[in-house]
Design a protein around this motif. Structure first.
Motif, PDB file in Angstrom:
ATOM      1  N   ARG A  77       0.831  -1.203   0.000  1.00  0.00           N
ATOM      2  CA  ARG A  77       0.000   0.000   0.000  1.00  0.00           C
ATOM      3  C   ARG A  77       0.870   1.260   0.000  1.00  0.00           C
ATOM      4  NH1 ARG A  77      -3.231   0.586   5.051  1.00  0.00           N
ATOM      5  NH2 ARG A  77      -3.269  -1.643   4.790  1.00  0.00           N
ATOM      6  N   LEU A  78       1.918   1.269   0.828  1.00  0.00           N
ATOM      7  CA  LEU A  78       2.820   2.421   0.877  1.00  0.00           C
ATOM      8  C   LEU A  78       3.576   2.577  -0.439  1.00  0.00           C
ATOM      9  CD1 LEU A  78       4.204   4.774   2.292  1.00  0.00           C
ATOM     10  CD2 LEU A  78       5.790   3.121   3.330  1.00  0.00           C
ATOM     11  N   GLN A  79       4.043   1.477  -0.998  1.00  0.00           N
ATOM     12  CA  GLN A  79       4.752   1.552  -2.283  1.00  0.00           C
ATOM     13  C   GLN A  79       3.833   2.085  -3.386  1.00  0.00           C
ATOM     14  OE1 GLN A  79       6.007  -2.558  -2.331  1.00  0.00           O
ATOM     15  NE2 GLN A  79       8.117  -1.999  -1.817  1.00  0.00           N
ATOM     16  N   LYS A  80       2.592   1.679  -3.365  1.00  0.00           N
ATOM     17  CA  LYS A  80       1.615   2.170  -4.340  1.00  0.00           C
ATOM     18  C   LYS A  80       1.385   3.673  -4.165  1.00  0.00           C
ATOM     19  CE  LYS A  80      -2.618   0.471  -6.364  1.00  0.00           C
ATOM     20  NZ  LYS A  80      -3.764  -0.425  -6.209  1.00  0.00           N
ATOM     21  N   GLN A  81       1.289   4.108  -2.903  1.00  0.00           N
ATOM     22  CA  GLN A  81       1.106   5.526  -2.601  1.00  0.00           C
ATOM     23  C   GLN A  81       2.304   6.335  -3.103  1.00  0.00           C
ATOM     24  OE1 GLN A  81       0.666   6.298   1.603  1.00  0.00           O
ATOM     25  NE2 GLN A  81       1.099   8.470   1.356  1.00  0.00           N
ATOM     26  N   LEU A  82       3.518   5.851  -2.873  1.00  0.00           N
ATOM     27  CA  LEU A  82       4.721   6.549  -3.310  1.00  0.00           C
ATOM     28  C   LEU A  82       4.815   6.619  -4.837  1.00  0.00           C
ATOM     29  CD1 LEU A  82       7.280   5.051  -0.768  1.00  0.00           C
ATOM     30  CD2 LEU A  82       6.423   7.413  -0.816  1.00  0.00           C
ATOM     31  N   SER A  83       4.299   5.602  -5.505  1.00  0.00           N
ATOM     32  CA  SER A  83       4.367   5.585  -6.971  1.00  0.00           C
ATOM     33  C   SER A  83       3.370   6.556  -7.603  1.00  0.00           C
ATOM     34  CB  SER A  83       4.123   4.173  -7.512  1.00  0.00           C
ATOM     35  OG  SER A  83       2.774   3.800  -7.322  1.00  0.00           O
ATOM     36  N   LYS A  84       2.392   7.028  -6.840  1.00  0.00           N
ATOM     37  CA  LYS A  84       1.397   7.959  -7.376  1.00  0.00           C
ATOM     38  C   LYS A  84       1.904   9.389  -7.473  1.00  0.00           C
ATOM     39  CE  LYS A  84      -2.670   5.317  -6.120  1.00  0.00           C
ATOM     40  NZ  LYS A  84      -3.912   5.277  -5.359  1.00  0.00           N
ATOM     41  N   TYR A  85       2.994   9.715  -6.769  1.00  0.00           N
ATOM     42  CA  TYR A  85       3.541  11.062  -6.846  1.00  0.00           C
ATOM     43  C   TYR A  85       4.187  11.293  -8.209  1.00  0.00           C
ATOM     44  CZ  TYR A  85       3.069  11.468  -1.769  1.00  0.00           C
ATOM     45  OH  TYR A  85       2.584  11.533  -0.486  1.00  0.00           O
ATOM     46  N   SER A  86       3.836  12.396  -8.839  1.00  0.00           N
ATOM     47  CA  SER A  86       4.524  12.772 -10.077  1.00  0.00           C
ATOM     48  C   SER A  86       5.973  13.130  -9.780  1.00  0.00           C
ATOM     49  CB  SER A  86       3.835  13.976 -10.728  1.00  0.00           C
ATOM     50  OG  SER A  86       2.512  13.658 -11.074  1.00  0.00           O
ATOM     51  N   LEU A  87       6.186  13.717  -8.598  1.00  0.00           N
ATOM     52  CA  LEU A  87       7.522  14.087  -8.143  1.00  0.00           C
ATOM     53  C   LEU A  87       7.667  13.676  -6.687  1.00  0.00           C
ATOM     54  CD1 LEU A  87      10.275  15.544  -8.330  1.00  0.00           C
ATOM     55  CD2 LEU A  87       9.061  17.681  -7.792  1.00  0.00           C
ATOM     56  N   LEU A  88       8.694  12.900  -6.402  1.00  0.00           N
ATOM     57  CA  LEU A  88       9.009  12.525  -5.029  1.00  0.00           C
ATOM     58  C   LEU A  88      10.374  13.116  -4.696  1.00  0.00           C
ATOM     59  CD1 LEU A  88       8.348  10.975  -2.426  1.00  0.00           C
ATOM     60  CD2 LEU A  88       9.462   8.963  -3.447  1.00  0.00           C
ATOM     61  N   ILE A  89      10.411  13.930  -3.642  1.00  0.00           N
ATOM     62  CA  ILE A  89      11.654  14.556  -3.200  1.00  0.00           C
ATOM     63  C   ILE A  89      12.136  13.802  -1.968  1.00  0.00           C
ATOM     64  CG2 ILE A  89      12.750  16.670  -2.357  1.00  0.00           C
ATOM     65  CD1 ILE A  89      10.417  18.196  -3.804  1.00  0.00           C
ATOM     66  N   ILE A  90      13.336  13.238  -2.081  1.00  0.00           N
ATOM     67  CA  ILE A  90      13.947  12.498  -0.974  1.00  0.00           C
ATOM     68  C   ILE A  90      15.161  13.300  -0.528  1.00  0.00           C
ATOM     69  CG2 ILE A  90      14.997  10.330  -0.238  1.00  0.00           C
ATOM     70  CD1 ILE A  90      13.320   8.954  -2.447  1.00  0.00           C
ATOM     71  N   ASP A  91      15.048  13.876   0.649  1.00  0.00           N
ATOM     72  CA  ASP A  91      16.039  14.817   1.157  1.00  0.00           C
ATOM     73  C   ASP A  91      17.030  14.115   2.094  1.00  0.00           C
ATOM     74  OD1 ASP A  91      17.013  17.474   1.308  1.00  0.00           O
ATOM     75  OD2 ASP A  91      15.895  17.854   3.149  1.00  0.00           O
ATOM     76  N   GLU A  92      18.254  14.606   2.091  1.00  0.00           N
ATOM     77  CA  GLU A  92      19.281  14.207   3.050  1.00  0.00           C
ATOM     78  C   GLU A  92      19.703  12.747   2.953  1.00  0.00           C
ATOM     79  OE1 GLU A  92      17.738  15.341   6.898  1.00  0.00           O
ATOM     80  OE2 GLU A  92      18.061  17.461   6.499  1.00  0.00           O
ATOM     81  N   LEU A  93      19.812  12.220   1.755  1.00  0.00           N
ATOM     82  CA  LEU A  93      20.297  10.851   1.586  1.00  0.00           C
ATOM     83  C   LEU A  93      21.770  10.802   1.971  1.00  0.00           C
ATOM     84  CD1 LEU A  93      19.595   7.985   0.563  1.00  0.00           C
ATOM     85  CD2 LEU A  93      20.558   8.666  -1.623  1.00  0.00           C
TER      86      LEU A  93
END
Length: 144
Positions: free
Chosen positions: A49-65
């Protein structure tokens, strides 16, 4: 190593805001918080469910890797997020680490190589090698 306080997160947020203003779905999260959420979702049997939710974002910003080394499981789950987004959605990643130091975060040369192969395929890299704006501001106001 790229300095802290050079505007990486600020630029990422600005691009995210511009995407929002165009009506796109945007997510923003730190890498450590995302890995924590992924591990928690896996333990609670809601990872898909979480992976599906993350895939719905047109843009995902992942900060501080790269600020915190990842557990092997956390690294694999984060890799899966990047893999699922590859050529399907835009992703912005901010990091203080040069690519050749990402293995220290992901713990595996093979996993890091596969991740960088995907991340750098269709990419614009912005290197922010300036003095920390926070330190500069402190010096200008006489506090440093």
């Amino acid at each position: 190593m790229v300095n802290s306080g050079t505007g990486k997160s600020h630029v990422a947020l600005g691009l995210g805001l511009a995407a929002c203003q165009k009506g796109l779905a945007v997510g923003f999260i730190t890498a450590s918080a995302l890995v924590h959420e992924l591990l928690e979702a896996r333990d609670e049997k809601r990872l898909l469910r979480l992976q599906k939710q993350l895939s719905k974002y047109s843009l995902l910003i992942i900060d501080e890797l790269g600020y915190v080394p990842l557990s092997p499981t956390g690294a694999e789950l984060l890799f899966k997020v990047f893999s699922q987004r590859y050529e399907r959605g835009s992703t912005i990643v901010t990091s203080n680490l040069p690519f050749d130091e990402w293995t220290s975060t992901f713990g595996s040369e093979r996993l890091t190589g596969a991740l960088l192969d995907r991340l750098t395929h269709h990419v614009h890299i912005l290197e922010m090698n300036a003095e920390s704006y926070r330190l500069k501001h402190s010096r200008q106001s006489g506090r440093a």
